[in-house]
Write a protein that holds these residues in place. Structure first.
Motif: not given
Length: 234
Positions: A132-136, A149-171
């Motif tokens: 499906r259409m999803i940002d990758s 970036i937007p990716s199209v169905p059928g393409a191989s992409a590096r997707i976000n899976i909800g795990a991060y190491v961040l620092d306080r700059r994110w805020f």
């Protein structure tokens, strides 16, 4: 390092099960997604923050204030306004400069999390053929994130899976809405602002990830974990 586990969602696609059980605690191979995650947190994690919402009191009663040798702190997410909203509401409780953030109802690999937390900021990605259409994530030659970036169905992409190491700059980023939503803020969609400011964020490739958001996904996860337990027992 603090770990913030996001556990507030209603799990509407798993109803009626989640009408009485919070999604992170749905029964799974003799445990639950949240309890499994608490067991595989990297050794450098010394404190856990659970952001709860729907049936949060059930999570607090089950997990308590201490788990796997770590203090556990609870933050109630009001309103339920997405992953970006959840992290901003947890901000005042975060003590460490670097912190791990992850979905409390997905399944991850212990070694992947260890590598993720070894050197931050970083983000866990998985290469997958899209249905499906999803940002990758666009990844640079040096292994760092370049853009979402937007990716199209059928393409191989590096997707976000909800795990991060961040620092306080994110805020310091401006809130960004979840695409297609009017009442939810996105954690990952704010990250390109950091990249534009010159912050290097390492892309850590995952070896395993399973969401547990539908009855079909729950059944698949049960089968995978049962097979893994059988292999270890044999």
């Amino acid at each position: 390092m603090d770990a913030i586990l996001l556990c507030a969602g209603k799990g509407t696609r798993l109803r009626p099960l989640t009408d009485r059980i919070p999604k992170p605690l749905v029964p799974l191979a003799g445990s639950s997604p949240l309890e499994r995650s608490l067991h595989i947190l990297p050794a450098r994690i010394d404190r856990v923050i659970l952001v709860v919402g729907h049936l949060g009191h059930v999570i607090q009663e089950r997990i308590g204030s201490y788990s796997q040798g770590r203090d556990v702190v609870y933050v109630e997410q009001k309103p339920l306004n997405g992953t970006g909203g959840a992290l901003r509401q947890a901000r005042m409780h975060i003590r460490s400069e670097l912190f791990l953030v992850m979905n409390g109802d997905d399944l991850y690999d212990q070694e992947d999390l260890r590598k993720l937390a070894a050197d931050g900021p970083a983000l866990l990605t998985l290469e997958r053929a899209l249905d499906r259409m999803i940002d990758s994530w666009k990844i640079g030659d040096d292994g760092s994130l370049q853009d979402l970036i937007p990716s199209v169905p059928g393409a191989s992409a590096r997707i976000n899976i909800g795990a991060y190491v961040l620092d306080r700059r994110w805020f310091g980023t401006s809130p960004v809405r979840v695409p297609g939503k009017t009442d939810e803020w996105s954690l990952p969609h704010a990250i390109p602002q950091l990249i534009a400011d010159g912050v290097r964020i390492r892309a850590q490739q995952a070896s395993f990830w399973m969401p547990v958001g539908t009855p079909e996904e729950l059944a698949s996860a049960e089968a995978v974990l049962a097979k893994s337990l059988e292999a270890k027992a044999g």
